[in-house]
Structures are given as structure tokens and as C-alpha cells.
Design an enzyme around this catalytic site. Structure first.
Site, short mmCIF file in Angstrom:
data_model
loop_
_atom_site.label_atom_id
_atom_site.label_comp_id
_atom_site.label_asym_id
_atom_site.label_seq_id
_atom_site.Cartn_x
_atom_site.Cartn_y
_atom_site.Cartn_z
N THR A 106 0.85 -1.19 0.00
CA THR A 106 0.00 0.00 0.00
C THR A 106 0.89 1.24 0.00
O THR A 106 2.09 1.16 0.25
CB THR A 106 -0.91 0.04 1.24
OG1 THR A 106 -0.10 0.10 2.42
CG2 THR A 106 -1.82 -1.17 1.30
N ASP A 173 -6.76 0.53 7.23
CA ASP A 173 -7.21 -0.64 8.00
C ASP A 173 -8.69 -0.94 7.79
O ASP A 173 -9.51 -0.87 8.71
CB ASP A 173 -6.92 -0.45 9.49
CG ASP A 173 -5.46 -0.76 9.82
OD1 ASP A 173 -4.73 -1.14 8.90
OD2 ASP A 173 -5.06 -0.62 10.98
#
Length: 307
Positions: A106, A173
Site C-alpha cells: 500500500t 485498516d
């Protein structure tokens, strides 16, 4: 495909401890963060020449919990479909069979999570806090208006990440996120107790649970205190939330406007404004983030000629 030099005399280079199957991404040994589910390491994209985050989950830890493995894959599939300046971007994902790990690359936020960043910078203006809060809200608005609707379900300041050099915040998240149908209703009990809306415990809720959690995030930013820190157990938090008892930190908020805004967010579900409605709240009057400034500059003729 470029790869790291294997020359043992090349002492200036920082060695990778692992590379992805294509050789494009290399992982360093530096741990950026860890949680119950995954570890996040600093890594490097050799093709683009940028630092990235290498998220690694040891799947054998969940060999007896196929639901957890499915949830992890859901996070990855979800992230891949999202394109928004206030949501962490996903670049690549693969499963490493030998060590039974799920890996995904990411974008990296240089200043860590918002909770730690706020602790580090205790003397911040209300204007700066509003700019951060507005960006979180823009990310939520994107999730909630996505087709299908996405409920984060675990929004808190440790799941929001910061690029401090440009004052940019991004929601990350998404491992507990739920994709819901047109009725926008979900049923599982998940989240961080201090930030969980009361209706979450009733297993019948909508994206408005994220608005409640968002209100608690703003409360933490303003008060420098995690909500319900006066409670020493999850059971006590649950009892207070279920009985409609507000966290003590709310009484410590001296800014009347901020307190009123937080109270709107943590009101009863049917009284909570949507993310889009909150973005239009007077609380954000005069607060323009960098994306909007760029748009305004273009429209005002500083970036182009407007007829």
C-alpha cells in the site's frame, strides 16, 4: 525489471530482506507498525522510486479461523477497488505459499497514525484539527456513497494515517469493513469498544455507526484523550454506551462549537447527520483543504484562463 544490486561491496545500499515475486518491491527489516492481525514494514518500489508499506499477515496464525482469512482477503479486495485521496491506496497483493503469508503493498504515510501524531504535536490550532477532521469525513463520504455502500466499522485515530509534511490524512485498516446492499444494514458485532456506536451491540445498524466513531475521533483530537478512558474494562464501556452515558472527555471540551459538532455525530442513529451533511456543517466554514484549494485556484484563473 530493476532489482537490487547483489554486489557485496555495495555497502551504501540498504539490503532488502524479501522481495515480491516480480522483484519490483523490496521489503526492509524496519517495522512501521503491528497489530493483532498483521505487521507493516517499510519497503521500496524500484520501478517508481518511492517508499511504500509492505503489509504482511501470517495466515497459519488463523488456520483454525477461515472467517478471519476471508476477512483479510476482503480487506485486500476492497482496497483494490477504492480510489480516493483520503483512503489508503493498494498497489499489489499476493499470497506467498512457502511461508503461508498474505502480502499487500500500500502507499505509505510518512508520519504514522493520527493518534501518535496528535500525541507528538500537542499544541495544534483548532483550524488544523478541523482540516484533519474534514479529510476523514471526505473519506467516509466516499465509502458511504460507494456502490455498494461500505461501512468501515473500526474507525478510530489509530486507523487514520498522516502525511505530516502536507497535512494530509487517510483512512486505512479496512479489515473489518462491511459491504452492504441497498438497505445499508449490517449485523456483525465488530470494532474498537471506545468507538463503537450503541446500535452496533444490537447487531442491526447502518453506516451511521461510522459517524458515531468519527465523532469519537474528533473528541480524541480535541481533548487529547481516548473516549471512555475513565473505564478500566470493556464491560464498563459497554454499560455506559448502552445507557447513553457520554464519555467524560466530552465535558472537558471548552470549545462550544467543537462540542456541539461532536454531540451531533454521537446522537441517536436517526438524528445523526450523514458524512455529506456534516461536510456542509458551519463547523467547517472557512476550512479549505489542499485539493479544494487547487480546484479553486484553477477556477479563479490562477491555473488557467476562465471565460
Amino acid at each position: 525489471m530493476p532489482c537490487e544490486s547483489s554486489d557485496p561491496l555495495d555497502k551504501d545500499s540498504e539490503p532488502f530482506v524479501e522481495a515480491d515475486p516480480t522483484g519490483r518491491y523490496g521489503r526492509y527489516d524496519e517495522l512501521l507498525g503491528s497489530g493483532a492481525v498483521k505487521k507493516v514494514y517499510r519497503a521500496f518500489d524500484q520501478e517508481e522510486g518511492i517508499e511504500v508499506a509492505w503489509n504482511q499477515v501470517k495466515l497459519r496464525s488463523f488456520s483454525d479461523d477461515p472467517a478471519m482469512i476471508e476477512r483479510l482477503y476482503s480487506e485486500v479486495r476492497l482496497l483494490k477497488s477504492l480510489k480516493n485521496n483520503n483512503i489508503i491506496a493498494l498497489y499489489k497483493v499476493w499470497r506467498e505459499e512457502k511461508n503461508n503469508t498474505l502480502n499487500f503493498i500500500t502507499e505509505i504515510c510518512t508520519s504514522g497514525n493520527l493518534r501518535e501524531y496528535r500525541k507528538k504535536h500537542r499544541h495544534v490550532s483548532m483550524r488544523a484539527l478541523k482540516k484533519w477532521s474534514k479529510q476523514i469525513l471526505k473519506g467516509l463520504d466516499y465509502l458511504h456513497t460507494h456502490e455498494p455502500c461500505i461501512i468501515h466499522r473500526d474507525l478510530n485515530c489509530s486507523n487514520v494515517f498522516v502525511n505530516g509534511n502536507i497535512g494530509q490524512v487517510k483512512i486505512g485498516d479496512l479489515g473489518l469493513a462491511a459491504i452492504v446492499g441497498k438497505n445499508h444494514i449490517a449485523h456483525s458485532i465488530l470494532g474498537t469498544p471506545e468507538f463503537m456506536a450503541p446500535e452496533l451491540y444490537e447487531e442491526n445498524y447502518t453506516e451511521m455507526v461510522d459517524i458515531y466513531s468519527y465523532g469519537m475521533c474528533v473528541l480524541e483530537l480535541v481533548s487529547l484523550e481516548i473516549p471512555y478512558s475513565e473505564c478500566d474494562s470493556v464491560a464498563k464501556i459497554y454499560k455506559r454506551v448502552s445507557n447513553g452515558v457520554k464519555p467524560e472527555a466530552l465535558n472537558k471540551v471548552k470549545d462550544v462549537e467543537a462540542k456541539s459538532f461532536i454531540e451531533k455525530c454521537i446522537a441517536q442513529p436517526n438524528a445523526r447527520p450523514s458524512a455529506a451533511e456534516l461536510l456542509r456543517d458551519p463547523f467547517f466554514d472557512g476550512i479549505v483543504d489542499d485539493d479544494e484549494e487547487g480546484e479553486n485556484n484553477e477556477n479563479n484563473g490562477t491555473g488557467r484562463i476562465v471565460s
